[in-house]
Write a protein that holds these residues in place. Structure first.
Motif, PDB file in Angstrom:
ATOM      1  N   ARG A  56       6.885  -2.271   6.986  1.00 26.09           N
ATOM      2  CA  ARG A  56       6.858  -0.897   6.479  1.00 26.09           C
ATOM      3  C   ARG A  56       8.122  -0.523   5.723  1.00 26.09           C
ATOM      4  NH1 ARG A  56       9.780   2.673  10.019  1.00 26.09           N
ATOM      5  NH2 ARG A  56      10.132   1.829  12.120  1.00 26.09           N
ATOM      6  N   SER A  91       3.618  -1.597   3.841  1.00 22.82           N
ATOM      7  CA  SER A  91       3.162  -0.213   3.796  1.00 22.82           C
ATOM      8  C   SER A  91       4.293   0.722   3.394  1.00 22.82           C
ATOM      9  CB  SER A  91       2.629   0.219   5.168  1.00 22.82           C
ATOM     10  OG  SER A  91       1.499  -0.532   5.533  1.00 22.82           O
ATOM     11  N   TYR A 148       5.094   4.656   2.930  1.00 26.33           N
ATOM     12  CA  TYR A 148       4.493   5.927   3.339  1.00 26.33           C
ATOM     13  C   TYR A 148       5.575   6.969   3.584  1.00 26.33           C
ATOM     14  CZ  TYR A 148       5.829   4.509   8.096  1.00 26.33           C
ATOM     15  OH  TYR A 148       6.534   4.111   9.216  1.00 26.33           O
ATOM     16  N   ALA A 159      -3.864  -1.422   4.774  1.00 23.58           N
ATOM     17  CA  ALA A 159      -2.949  -2.467   5.246  1.00 23.58           C
ATOM     18  C   ALA A 159      -3.387  -3.030   6.590  1.00 23.58           C
ATOM     19  CB  ALA A 159      -1.530  -1.908   5.340  1.00 23.58           C
ATOM     20  N   THR A 164       0.845  -1.190   0.000  1.00 29.55           N
ATOM     21  CA  THR A 164       0.000   0.000   0.000  1.00 29.55           C
ATOM     22  C   THR A 164       0.880   1.239   0.000  1.00 29.55           C
ATOM     23  OG1 THR A 164      -0.184   0.241   2.422  1.00 29.55           O
ATOM     24  CG2 THR A 164      -1.762  -1.230   1.322  1.00 29.55           C
ATOM     25  N   ILE A 183      -2.298   3.081   4.744  1.00 28.91           N
ATOM     26  CA  ILE A 183      -2.010   2.450   6.037  1.00 28.91           C
ATOM     27  C   ILE A 183      -3.273   1.800   6.592  1.00 28.91           C
ATOM     28  CG2 ILE A 183      -1.408   2.927   8.448  1.00 28.91           C
ATOM     29  CD1 ILE A 183       0.636   4.955   7.412  1.00 28.91           C
TER      30      ILE A 183
END
Length: 309
Positions: A80, A57, A59, A45, A6, A42
């Motif tokens: 992440r 994730s 970001y 996810a 994501t 987020i």
């Protein structure tokens, strides 16, 4: 089961409080304080992992609030890839007023992202290794409106399928780029994209089918709030009325919808089954106040109620 990644270009630290009554000027004592990592991707996810899937994730994170977001992501046990920026990660507030059961939501625009920073983000995303990339949420100031389209051009040649959930110019650019597995506009977002009022289910269905027939997306799922949702795909359109529940919050309904629908597609469910599960998850997300999002047990309970009109 396919794996997803994501992308959240404008994440948030979501803080929620309860208060007896909202009054200007006065200091209002709150309770039920809760913090969660937020922003479209987020949130997707979080729900996808709850349903048993694997998600990474990507970001942006920066400033004094960036480490706090990173810590919250870790508390939710999400894999992440943090893309560092200078500006501070935004903080969004959700306030529930007990006296009226009304919800108040405050969401900043987000930090300014420099050209060097969003260009670096593209370089990081070019190395993504997943089956599906879900790009969800707004773009922060400074990021070009065709950013999601640029990511699509990077990833589609690698065989990665794309899911898009955004609004405005970013949505338009993403659809025009095409090659989408799924796009999930709201009724209002689809009307803005189409450039005309969509005042009936038939009009909504035709606008959604136009995207499918143009080859821009295989699936178009239109969320319509208290009216329900509509799916456009190669076989036509299907409408599901809204489930008869008492909503306690509006936070995360669309993200839960996307997460559950994509999870169903990843495990091989057909389009209509995945759509029903998405509707059930969107309804499950609003059962409780705050930012907790959909829970599997609630999705299962709502699923029995999600039948075509």
């Amino acid at each position: 089961m396919k794996n997803i990644a994501t992308l959240t270009m404008n994440p948030t630290i979501d803080v929620s409080y309860d208060v007896g009554k909202v009054r200007h000027t006065h200091k209002m004592r709150t309770d039920n304080e809760h913090y969660a990592p937020g922003g479209g991707g987020i949130n997707v996810a979080r729900v996808f992992v709850r349903l048993g899937g694997n998600a990474r994730s990507y970001y942006l994170s920066g400033g004094a609030t960036g480490p706090a977001l990173d810590g919250l992501v870790d508390l939710h046990q999400l894999v992440r890839t943090r893309i560092e920026i200078k500006g501070p990660t935004r903080i969004a507030a959700d306030i529930l007023e007990h006296d009226t059961s009304k919800e108040y939501r405050f969401t900043p625009a987000g930090p300014h992202v420099s050209e060097a920073e969003w260009t670096h983000a593209l370089e990081v995303l070019a190395e993504a290794d997943c089956d599906i990339m879900v790009m969800s949420g707004s773009l922060p100031p400074g990021v070009p409106t065709d950013f999601y389209a640029r990511v699509t051009r990077l990833l589609r040649p690698k065989g990665i399928e794309i899911v898009l959930d955004t609004s405005g110019a970013a949505l338009a650019a993403g659809i025009e780029q095409g090659e989408l597995l799924l796009v999930k506009p709201s009724h209002g977002e689809l009307a803005q994209y189409s450039g005309r009022s969509l005042d009936s289910h038939d009009a909504i269905g035709k606008a959604a089918m136009a995207i499918v027939e143009a080859g821009k997306a295989r699936l178009v799922a239109v969320t319509m709030g208290h009216e329900g949702a509509l799916l456009a795909h190669a076989e036509g359109t299907t409408f599901l009325p809204a489930l008869k529940i008492e909503a306690a919050s509006a936070v995360g309904a669309g993200d839960s919808f996307v997460a559950a629908m994509v999870h169903a597609l990843c495990r091989g469910d057909d389009d209509l089954t995945a759509f029903r599960i998405g509707v059930a998850a969107g309804s499950a997300a609003v059962l409780r106040a705050g930012t907790d999002l959909a829970r599997p047990a609630d999705i299962e309970r709502m699923l029995g109620m999600a039948e075509p009109a």
